[in-house]
Design an enzyme around this catalytic site. Structure first.
Site, short mmCIF file in Angstrom:
data_model
loop_
_atom_site.label_atom_id
_atom_site.label_comp_id
_atom_site.label_asym_id
_atom_site.label_seq_id
_atom_site.Cartn_x
_atom_site.Cartn_y
_atom_site.Cartn_z
N LEU A 36 0.59 -0.81 -0.04
CA LEU A 36 0.19 -0.41 -0.45
C LEU A 36 0.93 1.22 -0.28
O LEU A 36 1.73 1.37 0.72
CB LEU A 36 -1.06 -0.57 1.25
CG LEU A 36 -2.13 -1.18 1.77
CD1 LEU A 36 -2.30 -0.67 2.25
CD2 LEU A 36 -2.81 -0.79 0.09
N CYS A 37 0.67 2.62 -1.30
CA CYS A 37 1.35 3.31 -1.46
C CYS A 37 0.12 3.74 -0.69
O CYS A 37 -0.90 3.92 -0.93
CB CYS A 37 2.48 3.56 -2.08
SG CYS A 37 1.94 3.40 -3.66
N ALA A 38 0.24 5.58 -1.65
CA ALA A 38 -0.19 7.02 -1.88
C ALA A 38 -1.27 6.77 -2.71
O ALA A 38 -2.96 6.61 -2.55
CB ALA A 38 0.24 7.94 -1.05
N GLY A 86 -0.96 4.00 -5.38
CA GLY A 86 -0.30 2.91 -6.39
C GLY A 86 0.58 3.21 -7.23
O GLY A 86 0.52 2.23 -7.71
N TYR A 138 -3.72 3.20 -0.69
CA TYR A 138 -4.26 3.48 0.21
C TYR A 138 -5.71 3.53 0.35
O TYR A 138 -6.27 5.11 0.14
CB TYR A 138 -3.40 4.23 1.80
CG TYR A 138 -4.11 4.34 2.88
CD1 TYR A 138 -3.46 2.74 3.89
CD2 TYR A 138 -5.19 5.00 3.17
CE1 TYR A 138 -3.91 2.94 4.94
CE2 TYR A 138 -5.63 4.56 4.76
CZ TYR A 138 -4.74 3.88 5.61
OH TYR A 138 -5.76 3.50 7.18
#
Length: 577
Positions: free
Chosen positions: A482-484, A486, A514
């Site tokens: 998960l990141c800000a 994708g 996320y």
């Protein structure tokens, strides 16, 4: 300076992790496919106008049907997705055996929003506020309805049927009272509000907030928005996650208004549109860092910045600038604070000048944020001739702002690397240590598990594998990254999947932004949270604990190394199972 930011960071993290702000942000993200999909039809209908080609009216009207019945109902969908995301957070506070039904909440929210927003006409109804102009009202409804359900479910204010009744039928009756209370409450409020004001809530909100809409399009307003995103990121908190929920309704409404101006043959004048944030303020990522990796690649002398430039120029081109933020690093680096804050402000003020003074069309189309900034600016403005000049001037100014600061920082790193080499040579070691010098970035990773409560373990960066590849050949392991947005999570997941396929492993990795992860987590063995979403760790840990899934976070430098080294990423997963 770092002490000040260290004190401010917990406050910013608390704001970013607030369940209501998160619900607004994630509810909007869930509707992004609608915005992008509808924009395709809009661009097909109107972009050819830039070259003097005009479709026949019947063709244009046919193309716009898809746009009008998707973007034209955007607020309706946002009311549902916002309510769904808040419901997911509320369910974490309830026993597993007594949960809120997300589907019922979505339906109740959309019904309530329609009741508040539709204007009856003599023939038919006015759907004006079902689209972009009703977004603020949609957020209000989407945040209230889940709380009504929460109170009812928590206190068992529901209709209970005998155990012999099938579960799906029993659930329908269980939802009856909270749905009835929600819809009735908004119906009564809508009737009373219209009697008192003579209009519906969405129209009244727009009238009251119109000065704010105008202020956000001023030089000062634009500078505050651009500067705030960069400032929060510099403190280590994902800036757009705090700023975007507050300005998204304005940006979407302005984008729709810009299109209407263009269709009417008028000057497209609203500066703060959807892609203004993506392509102008965040030109190559927050801080307008598009030119930064290229400066490092061609002008840096230190091994660290050369390596970061080489790794970052492709991601930054597509708006994914975590390799720069954590690799240089920019975050919490006083040497780069001024250009990181100033560059997006200069960019957006220059854009305002081109639109308001020189008469360039502003942005009227919505493109994905991953489109390279220069290309996105040209398309979003309908290939306005002045847009070409703006892009070139922006590139020149950004280089001029960043270059001297990067040069000073590069000289500092180079001196440190040479000093380190001399120490090693004096010790009789024939090892070049410049590639591993990172005095300002700690290594190691933090692991939070379902049995760990709030405790954390710091593991060495080269922790030995606990199982080896043989484990993955016998056992299926699912990993969610998960990141800000994708972007970097996709790079890391792809690296793991590629190695898994090459070596015949039963390891599968998925990537998400996320907020788009709730339905996947329960099926995962491990969740890797990117460092830019560190502020969301507390909320995410509640979810992973609920399903017994291991949550792992990394430092910024290590995360970037994992995205660029598949073997290291595989070892990382192995060492934490």
């Amino acid at each position: 300076m770092n002490k000040v930011f260290d004190k401010l960071k917990p406050v910013f993290e608390a704001i970013a992790a607030n369940k209501y702000i998160s619900a607004i942000r994630d509810g909007f993200i869930a509707c992004m496919p609608i915005i992008i999909f509808s924009s395709i039809f809009m661009m097909v209908a109107y972009v050819p106008n830039a070259w003097g080609f005009y479709w026949p009216d019947n063709v244009t009207n046919t193309l716009m049907v898809a746009y009008n019945y998707s973007m034209g109902l955007l607020a309706l969908f946002v009311a549902g997705t916002t309510a769904k995301n808040l419901t997911d957070s509320k369910n974490l506070e309830l026993p597993k055996t007594n949960q809120i039904n997300p589907v019922a909440v979505i339906v109740a929210s959309e019904i309530s929003f329609v009741i508040l927003s539709i204007l009856p006409l003599k023939t038919g109804v006015d759907l004006t506020y079902m689209g972009t102009q009703g977004l603020i009202c949609a957020y209000i409804v989407g945040l209230i309805v889940p709380n009504i359900y929460y109170v009812c479910i928590k206190n068992n204010v529901t209709i209970k049927l005998p155990e012999q009744v099938p579960g799906n039928i029993a659930q329908s009756f269980k939802d009856l009272i909270p749905m009835g209370l929600s819809v009735t409450a908004f119906w009564l409020f809508g009737v009373g509000f219209k009697a008192a004001t003579g209009t519906v809530l969405p129209r009244w909100i727009i009238q009251v907030l119109s000065p704010l809409f105008q202020a956000s399009d001023s030089y000062l307003g634009l500078a505050l928005i651009a500067g705030a995103m960069a400032f929060f990121w510099f403190c280590g908190v994902q800036g757009p996650s705090i700023v975007q929920p507050a300005v998204v309704p304005i940006m979407i409404a302005n984008t729709a208004a810009n299109l209407q101006q263009y269709q009417a043959g008028q000057h497209v004048s609203h500066v703060l549109a959807m892609n203004t944030m993506d392509y102008v303020m965040n030109f190559g990522g927050t801080g307008a860092t598009l030119v930064v990796p290229f400066i490092m690649l061609f002008a840096a002398r230190s091994a660290q910045l050369k390596a970061v430039g080489k790794a970052a120029f492709v991601p930054c081109t597509f708006g994914v600038n975590e390799p720069v933020l954590f690799g240089m690093p920019i975050i919490m680096n006083p040497m780069l604070f001024i250009p990181f804050l100033a560059t997006p402000i200069v960019n957006v003020c220059l854009f305002k000048f081109f639109v308001s003074v020189l008469g360039m069309n502003s942005m009227m189309y919505t493109m994905p944020w991953t489109v390279p900034g220069p290309i996105g600016i040209l398309i979003s403005t309908g290939f306005a001739p002045l847009a070409f000049v703006f892009v070139l001037l922006t590139l020149v100014l950004d280089v001029a702002i960043y270059f001297p600061f990067i040069r000073v920082y590069d000289s500092t790193l180079l001196a440190e690397e040479k000093a380190k080499e001399e120490v090693i040579e004096d010790d009789g070691m024939a090892v070049l240590a410049s590639d591993t010098v990172s005095p300002s970035i700690p290594t190691g990773l933090t692991v939070a598990t379902a049995t760990d409560d709030d405790a954390t373990h710091v593991l060495p960066e080269t922790a030995p594998s606990a199982h080896g590849e043989a484990y993955f050949k016998q056992n299926e392991v699912d990993v969610l990254v998960l990141c800000a947005g994708g972007g970097t999570s996709g790079i890391l997941a792809n690296a793991l999947n590629k190695l898994s396929k090459e070596r015949g492993l039963k390891l599968s990795a998925a990537a998400r932004a996320y907020g788009q992860d709730m339905d996947l987590i329960k099926d995962m063995n491990m969740v890797i949270l990117a460092p830019q979403m560190e502020s969301m760790k507390g909320n995410l840990k509640k979810i992973t604990d609920k399903y017994g899934v291991k949550l792992v976070t990394t430092t910024g430098r290590q995360y970037i190394e994992l995205t660029n080294n598949g073997d290291m990423a595989l070892d990382f997963v192995e060492s934490n199972l």
